[in-house]
Design a protein around this motif. Structure first.
Motif, PDB file in Angstrom:
ATOM      1  N   ASN A   1     -76.088 -59.451 -14.615  1.00 42.12           N
ATOM      2  CA  ASN A   1     -75.242 -60.920 -14.456  1.00 42.12           C
ATOM      3  C   ASN A   1     -74.191 -59.931 -14.065  1.00 42.12           C
ATOM      4  N   ASP A   2     -73.303 -61.091 -13.536  1.00 38.98           N
ATOM      5  CA  ASP A   2     -71.779 -60.629 -13.647  1.00 38.98           C
ATOM      6  C   ASP A   2     -70.369 -62.137 -13.981  1.00 38.98           C
ATOM      7  N   LEU A   3     -69.873 -61.852 -14.233  1.00 39.12           N
ATOM      8  CA  LEU A   3     -68.374 -63.126 -14.357  1.00 39.12           C
ATOM      9  C   LEU A   3     -67.450 -62.770 -12.625  1.00 39.12           C
ATOM     10  N   GLN A   4     -67.535 -64.451 -12.895  1.00 41.85           N
ATOM     11  CA  GLN A   4     -66.970 -65.166 -11.837  1.00 41.85           C
ATOM     12  C   GLN A   4     -65.766 -63.989 -12.119  1.00 41.85           C
ATOM     13  N   GLY A   5     -65.721 -63.532 -10.845  1.00 40.52           N
ATOM     14  CA  GLY A   5     -63.861 -62.552  -9.960  1.00 40.52           C
ATOM     15  C   GLY A   5     -64.795 -61.515 -11.885  1.00 40.52           C
ATOM     16  N   GLY A   6     -64.858 -61.380 -11.939  1.00 39.33           N
ATOM     17  CA  GLY A   6     -65.180 -59.770 -12.809  1.00 39.33           C
ATOM     18  C   GLY A   6     -66.676 -58.898 -12.346  1.00 39.33           C
ATOM     19  N   GLY A   7     -66.986 -57.866 -13.576  1.00 37.65           N
ATOM     20  CA  GLY A   7     -67.590 -56.812 -13.513  1.00 37.65           C
ATOM     21  C   GLY A   7     -69.065 -57.919 -13.430  1.00 37.65           C
ATOM     22  N   LYS A   8     -69.804 -56.858 -13.143  1.00 41.64           N
ATOM     23  CA  LYS A   8     -71.297 -57.154 -13.432  1.00 41.64           C
ATOM     24  C   LYS A   8     -71.586 -56.221 -14.874  1.00 41.64           C
ATOM     25  N   PHE A   9     -72.273 -56.901 -15.727  1.00 47.34           N
ATOM     26  CA  PHE A   9     -73.172 -56.725 -16.667  1.00 47.34           C
ATOM     27  C   PHE A   9     -74.587 -57.311 -17.228  1.00 47.34           C
ATOM     28  N   ILE A  10     -75.447 -57.069 -17.995  1.00 46.30           N
ATOM     29  CA  ILE A  10     -76.965 -56.129 -17.942  1.00 46.30           C
ATOM     30  C   ILE A  10     -76.769 -57.952 -19.404  1.00 46.30           C
ATOM     31  N   TYR A  11     -77.938 -58.963 -19.517  1.00 51.94           N
ATOM     32  CA  TYR A  11     -77.342 -59.939 -20.180  1.00 51.94           C
ATOM     33  C   TYR A  11     -79.079 -59.822 -21.614  1.00 51.94           C
ATOM     34  N   SER A  12     -79.094 -60.175 -22.248  1.00 54.24           N
ATOM     35  CA  SER A  12     -80.765 -60.137 -22.870  1.00 54.24           C
ATOM     36  C   SER A  12     -80.366 -61.086 -23.893  1.00 54.24           C
TER      37      SER A  12
ATOM     38  N   GLY B   1     -80.446 -42.429 -16.345  1.00 52.61           N
ATOM     39  CA  GLY B   1     -81.642 -42.374 -15.016  1.00 52.61           C
ATOM     40  C   GLY B   1     -82.614 -43.530 -14.328  1.00 52.61           C
ATOM     41  N   GLN B   2     -81.541 -45.228 -15.265  1.00 53.35           N
ATOM     42  CA  GLN B   2     -82.666 -46.100 -14.925  1.00 53.35           C
ATOM     43  C   GLN B   2     -82.224 -46.502 -13.351  1.00 53.35           C
ATOM     44  N   ALA B   3     -82.767 -46.849 -12.586  1.00 50.04           N
ATOM     45  CA  ALA B   3     -82.163 -47.741 -11.247  1.00 50.04           C
ATOM     46  C   ALA B   3     -82.040 -48.813 -11.389  1.00 50.04           C
ATOM     47  N   GLY B   4     -81.029 -48.993 -11.086  1.00 50.13           N
ATOM     48  CA  GLY B   4     -79.863 -50.075 -10.756  1.00 50.13           C
ATOM     49  C   GLY B   4     -79.471 -50.515 -11.760  1.00 50.13           C
ATOM     50  N   PHE B   5     -79.083 -49.972 -13.195  1.00 48.95           N
ATOM     51  CA  PHE B   5     -78.432 -49.561 -14.091  1.00 48.95           C
ATOM     52  C   PHE B   5     -78.127 -48.434 -14.842  1.00 48.95           C
ATOM     53  N   PRO B   6     -76.850 -48.688 -14.160  1.00 48.71           N
ATOM     54  CA  PRO B   6     -76.084 -47.391 -15.244  1.00 48.71           C
ATOM     55  C   PRO B   6     -75.311 -47.534 -15.897  1.00 48.71           C
ATOM     56  N   PRO B   7     -75.321 -45.869 -16.892  1.00 51.86           N
ATOM     57  CA  PRO B   7     -74.528 -46.532 -18.043  1.00 51.86           C
ATOM     58  C   PRO B   7     -73.515 -46.925 -18.467  1.00 51.86           C
ATOM     59  N   ASP B   8     -72.321 -46.837 -17.041  1.00 56.67           N
ATOM     60  CA  ASP B   8     -70.906 -47.653 -17.416  1.00 56.67           C
ATOM     61  C   ASP B   8     -71.402 -49.323 -17.793  1.00 56.67           C
ATOM     62  N   LEU B   9     -72.924 -50.206 -17.504  1.00 57.14           N
ATOM     63  CA  LEU B   9     -72.894 -51.169 -17.801  1.00 57.14           C
ATOM     64  C   LEU B   9     -72.463 -51.377 -18.747  1.00 57.14           C
ATOM     65  N   HIS B  10     -71.930 -53.261 -18.946  1.00 56.21           N
ATOM     66  CA  HIS B  10     -71.914 -53.074 -20.612  1.00 56.21           C
ATOM     67  C   HIS B  10     -73.466 -54.376 -20.547  1.00 56.21           C
TER      68      HIS B  10
ATOM     69  N   LEU C   1     -62.661 -54.803 -25.358  1.00 53.19           N
ATOM     70  CA  LEU C   1     -64.209 -54.585 -25.776  1.00 53.19           C
ATOM     71  C   LEU C   1     -63.632 -55.338 -27.381  1.00 53.19           C
ATOM     72  N   HIS C   2     -65.278 -55.701 -27.888  1.00 53.11           N
ATOM     73  CA  HIS C   2     -65.083 -56.167 -28.665  1.00 53.11           C
ATOM     74  C   HIS C   2     -65.946 -56.109 -29.735  1.00 53.11           C
ATOM     75  N   GLY C   3     -65.545 -55.406 -30.689  1.00 56.30           N
ATOM     76  CA  GLY C   3     -66.246 -54.241 -32.048  1.00 56.30           C
ATOM     77  C   GLY C   3     -65.833 -53.244 -31.284  1.00 56.30           C
ATOM     78  N   LYS C   4     -66.827 -52.072 -32.617  1.00 54.79           N
ATOM     79  CA  LYS C   4     -67.049 -50.499 -32.640  1.00 54.79           C
ATOM     80  C   LYS C   4     -67.352 -50.345 -31.706  1.00 54.79           C
ATOM     81  N   VAL C   5     -68.678 -50.258 -31.945  1.00 57.35           N
ATOM     82  CA  VAL C   5     -70.371 -50.076 -30.997  1.00 57.35           C
ATOM     83  C   VAL C   5     -70.788 -51.172 -30.315  1.00 57.35           C
ATOM     84  N   HIS C   6     -71.380 -49.827 -29.447  1.00 51.46           N
ATOM     85  CA  HIS C   6     -71.114 -51.242 -28.366  1.00 51.46           C
ATOM     86  C   HIS C   6     -72.903 -50.495 -27.246  1.00 51.46           C
ATOM     87  N   ILE C   7     -73.448 -51.107 -26.637  1.00 51.51           N
ATOM     88  CA  ILE C   7     -74.736 -51.711 -26.019  1.00 51.51           C
ATOM     89  C   ILE C   7     -74.499 -50.823 -24.764  1.00 51.51           C
ATOM     90  N   ARG C   8     -75.341 -49.727 -24.444  1.00 52.11           N
ATOM     91  CA  ARG C   8     -75.857 -49.669 -22.411  1.00 52.11           C
ATOM     92  C   ARG C   8     -76.487 -48.459 -22.322  1.00 52.11           C
TER      93      ARG C   8
END
Length: 98
Positions: free
Chosen positions: A68-79, A35-44, A24-31
């Motif tokens: 979104n998803d990374l090609q060959g990688g996991g899913k994440f939320i993009y904003s 309790g939100q359907a479709g957006f589990p807290p383990d997503l970056h 991961l990059h940096g010390k502080v992350h966002i998740r």
């Protein structure tokens, strides 16, 4: 890489300090807040660095994002870093500027 047909949603997220930053990059992350359907807290969340650098750890925000998803990688939320966000509550942790 965008997931075909995925729509943008208003998603409540929070800043946190992960137990391990390996790969991961940096010390502080966002998740997603639990309790939100479709957006589990383990997503970056890829968003404005202001959320992790300008507010105390534990601060909650409302962002516009989509899955979104990374090609060959996991899913994440993009904003986009350019989009407005709403501060819902200020966290009680430190502000970590790096």
């Amino acid at each position: 890489m965008a997931i075909k047909g995925e729509k943008y949603h208003m998603i409540e997220v929070e800043s946190y300090l992960p137990t391990s930053t390996s790969g991961l990059h940096g010390k502080v992350h966002i998740r997603p807040v639990p309790g939100q359907a479709g957006f589990p807290p383990d997503l970056h969340v890829q968003c404005s660095k202001d959320l992790s650098k300008e507010y105390p750890v534990g601060t909650r925000f409302l962002i516009k994002g989509k899955l979104n998803d990374l090609q060959g990688g996991g899913k994440f939320i993009y904003s986009s870093y350019q989009w407005a966000y709403e501060v819902i509550s200020i966290g009680s942790g430190p502000v970590i500027k790096y």
